[in-house]
Scaffold this active site. Structure first.
Site, PDB file in Angstrom:
ATOM      1  N   LYS A  30       8.810  17.396  16.087  1.00 58.35           N
ATOM      2  CA  LYS A  30       7.611  18.235  16.063  1.00 58.35           C
ATOM      3  C   LYS A  30       6.345  17.393  16.033  1.00 58.35           C
ATOM      4  O   LYS A  30       6.184  16.511  15.203  1.00 58.35           O
ATOM      5  CB  LYS A  30       7.609  19.150  14.838  1.00 58.35           C
ATOM      6  CG  LYS A  30       6.462  20.161  14.866  1.00 58.35           C
ATOM      7  CD  LYS A  30       6.410  21.023  13.638  1.00 58.35           C
ATOM      8  CE  LYS A  30       5.330  22.091  13.801  1.00 58.35           C
ATOM      9  NZ  LYS A  30       4.005  21.542  14.148  1.00 58.35           N
ATOM     10  N   THR A  72       4.331  11.061   4.237  1.00 56.98           N
ATOM     11  CA  THR A  72       2.913  11.275   4.515  1.00 56.98           C
ATOM     12  C   THR A  72       2.122  11.143   3.216  1.00 56.98           C
ATOM     13  O   THR A  72       2.557  11.628   2.167  1.00 56.98           O
ATOM     14  CB  THR A  72       2.675  12.672   5.113  1.00 56.98           C
ATOM     15  OG1 THR A  72       3.536  12.850   6.240  1.00 56.98           O
ATOM     16  CG2 THR A  72       1.228  12.844   5.555  1.00 56.98           C
ATOM     17  N   THR A  73       0.972  10.498   3.275  1.00 54.82           N
ATOM     18  CA  THR A  73       0.113  10.371   2.100  1.00 54.82           C
ATOM     19  C   THR A  73      -1.203  11.101   2.353  1.00 54.82           C
ATOM     20  O   THR A  73      -1.484  11.534   3.464  1.00 54.82           O
ATOM     21  CB  THR A  73      -0.152   8.895   1.760  1.00 54.82           C
ATOM     22  OG1 THR A  73      -0.755   8.244   2.903  1.00 54.82           O
ATOM     23  CG2 THR A  73       1.135   8.178   1.419  1.00 54.82           C
ATOM     24  N   SER A  97       5.041   7.205  -1.400  1.00 54.57           N
ATOM     25  CA  SER A  97       3.946   6.572  -0.656  1.00 54.57           C
ATOM     26  C   SER A  97       4.474   5.493   0.274  1.00 54.57           C
ATOM     27  O   SER A  97       3.784   5.092   1.216  1.00 54.57           O
ATOM     28  CB  SER A  97       2.939   5.965  -1.640  1.00 54.57           C
ATOM     29  OG  SER A  97       3.565   4.984  -2.452  1.00 54.57           O
ATOM     30  N   ASN A  98       5.701   5.034   0.024  1.00 54.12           N
ATOM     31  CA  ASN A  98       6.260   3.970   0.855  1.00 54.12           C
ATOM     32  C   ASN A  98       7.775   3.953   0.693  1.00 54.12           C
ATOM     33  O   ASN A  98       8.277   3.809  -0.423  1.00 54.12           O
ATOM     34  CB  ASN A  98       5.666   2.616   0.441  1.00 54.12           C
ATOM     35  CG  ASN A  98       5.847   1.550   1.490  1.00 54.12           C
ATOM     36  OD1 ASN A  98       6.944   1.376   2.007  1.00 54.12           O
ATOM     37  ND2 ASN A  98       4.788   0.833   1.810  1.00 54.12           N
ATOM     38  N   PHE A  99       8.511   4.087   1.783  1.00 51.52           N
ATOM     39  CA  PHE A  99       9.969   4.119   1.739  1.00 51.52           C
ATOM     40  C   PHE A  99      10.605   2.753   1.980  1.00 51.52           C
ATOM     41  O   PHE A  99      11.829   2.627   1.927  1.00 51.52           O
ATOM     42  CB  PHE A  99      10.512   5.132   2.757  1.00 51.52           C
ATOM     43  CG  PHE A  99      10.435   6.543   2.266  1.00 51.52           C
ATOM     44  CD1 PHE A  99      11.451   7.081   1.492  1.00 51.52           C
ATOM     45  CD2 PHE A  99       9.332   7.326   2.537  1.00 51.52           C
ATOM     46  CE1 PHE A  99      11.381   8.377   1.013  1.00 51.52           C
ATOM     47  CE2 PHE A  99       9.242   8.629   2.064  1.00 51.52           C
ATOM     48  CZ  PHE A  99      10.274   9.158   1.297  1.00 51.52           C
ATOM     49  N   HIS A 131      -4.461  -2.220   6.247  1.00 48.73           N
ATOM     50  CA  HIS A 131      -3.668  -1.413   7.180  1.00 48.73           C
ATOM     51  C   HIS A 131      -4.353  -1.353   8.542  1.00 48.73           C
ATOM     52  O   HIS A 131      -5.513  -1.729   8.696  1.00 48.73           O
ATOM     53  CB  HIS A 131      -3.473   0.013   6.646  1.00 48.73           C
ATOM     54  CG  HIS A 131      -2.398   0.123   5.618  1.00 48.73           C
ATOM     55  ND1 HIS A 131      -2.627  -0.064   4.280  1.00 48.73           N
ATOM     56  CD2 HIS A 131      -1.075   0.408   5.734  1.00 48.73           C
ATOM     57  CE1 HIS A 131      -1.505   0.087   3.610  1.00 48.73           C
ATOM     58  NE2 HIS A 131      -0.545   0.381   4.466  1.00 48.73           N
ATOM     59  N   HIS A 132      -3.630  -0.808   9.488  1.00 45.66           N
ATOM     60  CA  HIS A 132      -4.138  -0.613  10.847  1.00 45.66           C
ATOM     61  C   HIS A 132      -5.302   0.380  10.860  1.00 45.66           C
ATOM     62  O   HIS A 132      -5.471   1.198   9.954  1.00 45.66           O
ATOM     63  CB  HIS A 132      -3.017  -0.110  11.760  1.00 45.66           C
ATOM     64  CG  HIS A 132      -2.294   1.087  11.209  1.00 45.66           C
ATOM     65  ND1 HIS A 132      -2.730   2.380  11.394  1.00 45.66           N
ATOM     66  CD2 HIS A 132      -1.169   1.173  10.441  1.00 45.66           C
ATOM     67  CE1 HIS A 132      -1.911   3.223  10.796  1.00 45.66           C
ATOM     68  NE2 HIS A 132      -0.946   2.517  10.203  1.00 45.66           N
ATOM     69  N   LYS A 135      -4.969   4.367  10.341  1.00 44.69           N
ATOM     70  CA  LYS A 135      -4.598   4.988   9.064  1.00 44.69           C
ATOM     71  C   LYS A 135      -5.744   5.848   8.567  1.00 44.69           C
ATOM     72  O   LYS A 135      -6.886   5.387   8.469  1.00 44.69           O
ATOM     73  CB  LYS A 135      -4.227   3.923   8.029  1.00 44.69           C
ATOM     74  CG  LYS A 135      -3.699   4.529   6.728  1.00 44.69           C
ATOM     75  CD  LYS A 135      -3.025   3.496   5.854  1.00 44.69           C
ATOM     76  CE  LYS A 135      -2.502   4.112   4.566  1.00 44.69           C
ATOM     77  NZ  LYS A 135      -1.504   5.181   4.822  1.00 44.69           N
TER      78      LYS A 135
END
Length: 233
Positions: A30, A72-73, A97-99, A131-132, A135
């Site tokens: 999706k 998702t944050t 927040s981070n896997f 981060h990129h 974000k």
């Protein structure tokens, strides 16, 4: 295992590849332009979307009887509402927040360091995250989790992106190029500093951790964390 991907950007595509390599099936991909058709066919949903879509994605999954992994944050003002819906629908939920497996080990190291640094008042803790440029939220959810880890194990009471008081942790957020994610925690004094740092080289670690979490959550009910998945408690 049948997986619904809620969010099909760069992370969604990496998750798809890793899930297929591990023998799983993708029943829904999706993005903003399609519906939740076939969501109810999934054994688990993995949400790596955008803050404005996360609550709708998570709610739709719980209402369809599908447990959710959410990376998702930027939507956590609705977290308690989603927990209540998960429990009401007797579903399963892991929001992180981070896997990344490495980052979750880093979380534990950060908490331990905060505990042992508490008696040493000459050190001031600060954080930096990079981060990129795509974000959307700042500071990152990972940086906020790191700050909370310090706050729960030290004298600090809050974090800020502004000038920090003595009981506040200053977080500096930088957006540079295509950086997947770099987080640094520094304890600085007049005589020296102590620094721990995690640098992601690509999105593979985030995606693999999310798929491992989905494999662990499938068939379970309740609210869990990556500490449960990795047996780090």
């Amino acid at each position: 295992m049948k997986i619904a991907l809620l969010g099909y950007g760069k992370m969604g595509k990496v998750i798809e590849r890793i899930a297929l390599e591990r023998g799983h099936e993708i029943v829904l991909k999706k993005d903003q332009s399609n519906s939740y058709d076939k969501l109810s066919d999934a054994d688990v949903a993995i949400d790596f979307s955008v803050p404005s879509a996360a609550v709708d994605n998570i709610s739709a999954s719980f209402n369809a009887g599908v447990p959710v992994i959410s990376g998702t944050t930027g939507w956590l003002e609705h977290y308690d509402e989603m927990i209540a819906l998960c429990n009401d629908k007797k579903s399963g939920f892991i929001s992180s927040s981070n896997f990344s497996l490495g980052v979750n080990i880093f979380f534990g190291l950060n908490e331990y360091l905060a505990k042992i640094m508490t008696p040493f008042n000459s050190y001031k803790v600060t954080m930096e995250e990079i981060h990129h440029t795509q974000k959307l939220d700042a500071p990152s959810g990972t940086a906020i989790s790191l700050a909370k880890g310090v706050i729960e194990n030290s004298k600090y009471a809050n974090w800020t992106m502004d000038q920090a008081n003595d009981d506040e942790i200053h977080i500096e957020a930088k957006r540079i190029g295509d950086v997947p994610g770099t987080h640094t925690v520094t304890y600085d004094s007049i005589v020296d500093n102590i620094e721990i740092k995690h640098t992601a080289h690509n999105r593979e670690g985030f995606a693999l951790g999310a798929v491992i979490a989905a494999e662990w959550l499938a068939g379970k009910t309740g609210v869990y964390s990556m500490k449960d998945v990795l047996n780090l408690k």
